[in-house]
Design a protein around this motif. Structure first.
Motif, short mmCIF file in Angstrom:
data_model
loop_
_atom_site.label_atom_id
_atom_site.label_comp_id
_atom_site.label_asym_id
_atom_site.label_seq_id
_atom_site.Cartn_x
_atom_site.Cartn_y
_atom_site.Cartn_z
N ASP A 30 0.84 -1.20 0.00
CA ASP A 30 0.00 0.00 0.00
C ASP A 30 0.87 1.24 0.00
N GLY A 31 0.65 2.09 -0.96
CA GLY A 31 1.43 3.32 -1.05
C GLY A 31 2.65 3.21 -1.95
N TYR A 32 2.96 2.00 -2.37
CA TYR A 32 4.10 1.81 -3.27
C TYR A 32 3.64 1.76 -4.72
N ALA A 33 4.41 2.38 -5.60
CA ALA A 33 4.26 2.10 -7.02
C ALA A 33 4.97 0.79 -7.31
N ILE A 34 4.32 -0.06 -8.10
CA ILE A 34 4.86 -1.37 -8.42
C ILE A 34 4.92 -1.53 -9.93
N GLY A 35 6.02 -2.03 -10.40
CA GLY A 35 6.17 -2.27 -11.83
C GLY A 35 6.44 -3.72 -12.13
N TRP A 36 6.01 -4.13 -13.31
CA TRP A 36 6.41 -5.41 -13.88
C TRP A 36 7.43 -5.12 -14.98
N PHE A 37 8.50 -5.89 -14.96
CA PHE A 37 9.58 -5.75 -15.93
C PHE A 37 9.84 -7.12 -16.54
N ARG A 38 10.53 -7.12 -17.66
CA ARG A 38 10.92 -8.40 -18.25
C ARG A 38 12.28 -8.27 -18.91
N GLN A 39 12.95 -9.41 -18.97
CA GLN A 39 14.26 -9.46 -19.61
C GLN A 39 14.35 -10.72 -20.44
N ALA A 40 14.49 -10.52 -21.74
CA ALA A 40 14.68 -11.63 -22.67
C ALA A 40 16.17 -11.88 -22.83
N PRO A 41 16.56 -13.10 -23.22
CA PRO A 41 17.98 -13.40 -23.42
C PRO A 41 18.63 -12.43 -24.39
N GLY A 42 19.76 -11.86 -23.97
CA GLY A 42 20.49 -10.94 -24.82
C GLY A 42 19.91 -9.55 -24.90
N SER A 43 18.88 -9.29 -24.12
CA SER A 43 18.23 -7.97 -24.15
C SER A 43 18.30 -7.30 -22.79
N GLU A 44 18.13 -6.01 -22.79
CA GLU A 44 18.08 -5.27 -21.53
C GLU A 44 16.72 -5.46 -20.87
N ARG A 45 16.70 -5.30 -19.57
CA ARG A 45 15.44 -5.38 -18.85
C ARG A 45 14.58 -4.18 -19.23
N GLU A 46 13.31 -4.41 -19.48
CA GLU A 46 12.40 -3.33 -19.86
C GLU A 46 11.17 -3.30 -18.98
N GLY A 47 10.65 -2.13 -18.77
CA GLY A 47 9.40 -1.99 -18.04
C GLY A 47 8.24 -2.42 -18.90
N VAL A 48 7.34 -3.20 -18.33
CA VAL A 48 6.18 -3.71 -19.05
C VAL A 48 4.91 -2.98 -18.63
N ALA A 49 4.74 -2.84 -17.32
CA ALA A 49 3.55 -2.19 -16.79
C ALA A 49 3.86 -1.64 -15.41
#
Length: 120
Positions: A30-49
């Protein structure tokens, strides 16, 4: 113990759905912003939602297919993923986002990740 634990990943075929869970223990989301991220092989981690209570943002490639939601009672955040594509294959992580969901948001406190593999 303070931690974020992701679950719900797996191997599915193109077009299928998965629901990822991010459960918090040792602290309240509660009170925190939460993100989902993903990282594919050979790629940088990216924000998804990302959700911060005031706004929800999605990366362009998942708009209309993925939905992020938060359940205060269960102290968890979910990522409903529909119409999955092979390019969605990655390790998915949830994280707290101290700066909120505007602009280029970054994770701070991370879970261990859950693998999502989408076959064609």
């Amino acid at each position: 113990q303070v931690q974020l634990v992701e679950s719900g990943g797996g191997l599915v075929q193109s077009g299928a759905s998965l629901r990822l869970s991010c459960a918090a223990s040792g602290f309240s989301l509660d009170g925190y912003a939460i993100g989902w991220f993903r990282q594919a092989p050979g790629s940088e981690r990216e924000g998804v939602a990302c959700t911060d209570g005031g706004s929800i943002v999605y990366t362009h490639s998942v708009k209309g297919r993925f939905t992020i939601s938060k359940d205060k009672a269960k102290n968890a955040v979910y990522l409903q993923m529909n119409s999955l594509k092979p390019e969605d294959t990655a390790v998915y992580y949830c994280a707290t986002v101290p700066s909120g969901c505007s602009g280029s948001y970054r994770g701070y406190f991370w879970g261990q990740g859950t693998q999502v593999t989408v076959s064609s």
